[in-house]
Design an enzyme around this catalytic site. Structure first.
Site, PDB file in Angstrom:
ATOM      1  N   GLY A   1       0.808  -1.208   0.000  1.00 40.75           N
ATOM      2  CA  GLY A   1       0.000   0.000   0.000  1.00 40.75           C
ATOM      3  C   GLY A   1       0.849   1.270   0.000  1.00 40.75           C
TER       4      GLY A   1
ATOM      5  CG  ASN B   1      -5.347   3.835   8.891  1.00 38.21           C
ATOM      6  OD1 ASN B   1      -5.731   4.823   8.281  1.00 38.21           O
ATOM      7  ND2 ASN B   1      -4.300   3.871   9.691  1.00 38.21           N
TER       8      ASN B   1
ATOM      9  CD  GLN C   1      -6.819  -0.879   7.043  1.00 36.08           C
ATOM     10  OE1 GLN C   1      -7.588  -1.832   7.198  1.00 36.08           O
ATOM     11  NE2 GLN C   1      -5.577  -0.909   7.503  1.00 36.08           N
TER      12      GLN C   1
ATOM     13  CB  SER D   1      -2.090  -3.189   1.109  1.00 36.88           C
ATOM     14  OG  SER D   1      -1.090  -3.919   1.771  1.00 36.88           O
ATOM     15  CB  ALA D   2      -1.689  -8.698  -0.729  1.00 34.18           C
ATOM     16  CG  HIS D   3      -0.228  -6.620   4.788  1.00 33.43           C
ATOM     17  ND1 HIS D   3      -0.171  -6.271   6.114  1.00 33.43           N
ATOM     18  CD2 HIS D   3       0.075  -5.498   4.109  1.00 33.43           C
ATOM     19  CE1 HIS D   3       0.170  -4.999   6.226  1.00 33.43           C
ATOM     20  NE2 HIS D   3       0.328  -4.503   5.018  1.00 33.43           N
TER      21      HIS D   3
ATOM     22  CB  THR E   1      12.261  -9.673 -10.781  1.00 33.35           C
ATOM     23  OG1 THR E   1      13.358  -9.459 -11.652  1.00 33.35           O
ATOM     24  CG2 THR E   1      11.734 -11.101 -10.940  1.00 33.35           C
TER      25      THR E   1
ATOM     26  CB  CYS F   1       3.318   2.433  10.563  1.00 33.20           C
ATOM     27  SG  CYS F   1       1.826   3.195  10.007  1.00 33.20           S
TER      28      CYS F   1
HETATM   29  N1  PLP Z   1      -2.978   2.953   3.607  1.00 30.26           N
HETATM   30  C1  PLP Z   1      -3.713   2.572   4.646  1.00 30.26           C
HETATM   31  C2  PLP Z   1      -5.060   3.160   4.853  1.00 30.26           C
HETATM   32  C3  PLP Z   1      -3.206   1.613   5.533  1.00 30.26           C
HETATM   33  O1  PLP Z   1      -3.944   1.233   6.584  1.00 30.26           O
HETATM   34  C4  PLP Z   1      -1.921   1.076   5.311  1.00 30.26           C
HETATM   35  C5  PLP Z   1      -1.338   0.114   6.261  1.00 30.26           C
HETATM   36  O2  PLP Z   1      -1.655   0.096   7.422  1.00 30.26           O
HETATM   37  C6  PLP Z   1      -1.205   1.518   4.189  1.00 30.26           C
HETATM   38  C7  PLP Z   1      -1.759   2.455   3.366  1.00 30.26           C
HETATM   39  C8  PLP Z   1       0.162   0.971   3.902  1.00 30.26           C
HETATM   40  O3  PLP Z   1       0.069  -0.316   3.369  1.00 30.26           O
HETATM   41  P1  PLP Z   1       1.328  -1.319   3.432  1.00 30.26           P
HETATM   42  O4  PLP Z   1       1.436  -1.805   4.833  1.00 30.26           O
HETATM   43  O5  PLP Z   1       0.944  -2.416   2.482  1.00 30.26           O
HETATM   44  O6  PLP Z   1       2.506  -0.563   2.958  1.00 30.26           O
END
Ligand code: PLP
Length: 394
Positions: A71, A151, A179, A199-201, A237, A326
């Site tokens: 993301g 988020n 999110q 974002s995949a995770h 890659t 984060c």
């Molecule tokens: N944007 C939002 C709203 C998010 O919640 C997050 C991750 O918490 C990100 C971007 C960043 O994504 P990534 O962890 O895949 O870098």
């Protein structure tokens, strides 16, 4: 010890079917998708299948999906991608005060590069108003970036209406849907966005892979320079196993939404909120008045210290958070909650519970049974709570 994971907005566990889809890419089908031999062709076919699956989650065309490292990269590519093409120093961009730092810090850098940025405030409900975005427009505005779901609070933003504002003004529109994806249905045509980050995770796929939807005909300057991967839009890659896992996770999320999975998870979230608010005094659901993604609940517990709550719950085997992963360890109160008008103390006393597909009603009940004791212990230690509530009772 029993472990319950209620921090799915930080990251989600990989679904077993996602892992099974990834496994061959890490062992026998390890080719480089750019190689012309058979192993390379297999890898290319797997990447293109994943592109179809991710596009399917958004009702987009496969050619509009650019795979990224997650993301953060998608948001950075969106914010910087028009620089030197559509956007020059002296131009203007609009974002909001509640964006993730992947957008906010990219915007700050853009400001250092001479692009003016307006950050539109949200209301006390955690929602950005389209009319405020409209009012921030300038003749030099080139890009608007407002997230789809926050988020920390889960509040859904009126991205269709903001996209209309952008379209009428001839301005490009990006939305960070990290999110929202896999939690609510998304159709890029309905939103009308030019760019959308995934974002995949966050949807039970692997960490370190994501995508940017780039509307057909939209030209971006790549962030990474190198080979002609991703049709010249992102060199490097391809992360084969990650992309294949992302594709599978997107396919499963599409099925889950079609089967009403979002209603089920909203039921669990509501059970949790009702349970907390009925058993613990002086609590409030932050952004409770807003339409929200079904898995997220952000609750203010008067008189507690958020970090203490997270640690006490962790000792009971329960993972929750005070907000964005984060930002953990930061002493700053959440920029999202303070933007909504919470005091720094209220923001620090707020906890995010975020559910995932793996959670059950029984887990919700177990968590509910632990919370009153944790909260009352923390309140006993809180001088401000004692001053406000205990003195009168003595
Ligand atoms: N944007 C939002 C709203 C998010 O919640 C997050 C991750 O918490 C990100 C971007 C960043 O994504 P990534 O962890 O895949 O870098």
């Amino acid at each position: 010890m029993r472990r319950i994971y209620f921090d799915n907005n930080a990251t989600t566990p990989l679904l077993p079917r996602v892992f099974e889809a990834m496994r061959p890419c890490l062992l026998e089908s390890f080719g480089n998708a750019s190689s012309i031999h058979q192993r390379g062709q297999q890898a290319r076919a797997a990447v293109e299948q994943a592109r179809e699956q991710v596009a399917g989650l958004l009702s987009a065309r496969a050619s509009e999906i650019v795979f990224t490292s997650g993301g953060t990269e998608g948001d950075n590519l969106a914010v910087f991608g028009f620089l030197g093409i559509l956007m020059q120093p002296g131009d203007h961009m609009i974002s909001s005060t509640i964006e993730h730092h992947a957008v906010l810090n990219a915007c700050k850098r853009l400001e250092q590069m001479g692009v003016a940025v307006s950050y539109v405030a949200c209301g006390s409900d955690g929602v950005v108003r389209p009319e405020d975005v409209q009012a921030a427009l300038r003749p030099e505005t080139k890009l608007i970036s407002v997230m789809m779901a926050n988020n920390e609070t889960g509040a859904l933003q009126p991205v269709e209406a903001i996209s209309d504002v952008a379209r009428h003004a001839g301005v490009r529109f990006h939305t960070d849907a990290v999110q929202a994806a896999g939690k609510v249905p998304i159709e890029v045509e309905r939103i009308g966005c030019d760019l959308l980050t995934l974002s995949a995770h966050k949807l039970h796929g692997p960490q370190g892979v994501g995508a940017l939807f780039v509307r057909r005909g939209t030209h971006l300057r790549p962030l990474l320079l190198g080979g002609r991967h991703e049709r010249g839009r992102r060199a490097g890659t391809e992360n084969l196993a990650g992309i294949v896992g992302f594709g599978k996770a997107a396919e499963l999320a599409t099925e889950w939404l079609a089967g009403g999975g979002d209603q089920q998870i909203a039921g669990l979230r509501d059970r949790l909120e009702r349970g907390i608010c009925s058993t613990v005094e002086t609590t409030r659901v932050n952004a409770g008045a807003a339409a929200r993604v079904p898995n997220t609940s952000n609750i203010f517990f008067d008189g507690i210290e958020g970090e203490g709550f997270v640690i006490a719950m962790d000792l009971k085997g329960i993972s929750v958070s005070t907000g964005a992963a984060c930002s953990s360890g930061s002493t700053e109160p959440s920029h999202v909650l303070t933007a909504m008008g919470l005091s720094p103390e209220e923001a620090r006393a707020s906890i995010r519970f975020s559910l995932g597909k793996q959670n059950t009603a029984e887990e919700v009940d177990y968590v509910l049974a632990q919370i009153p004791e944790v909260v009352s212990k923390l309140r006993e230690l809180s001088p401000s709570w004692a001053a406000k509530h205990l003195a009168g009772r003595r």
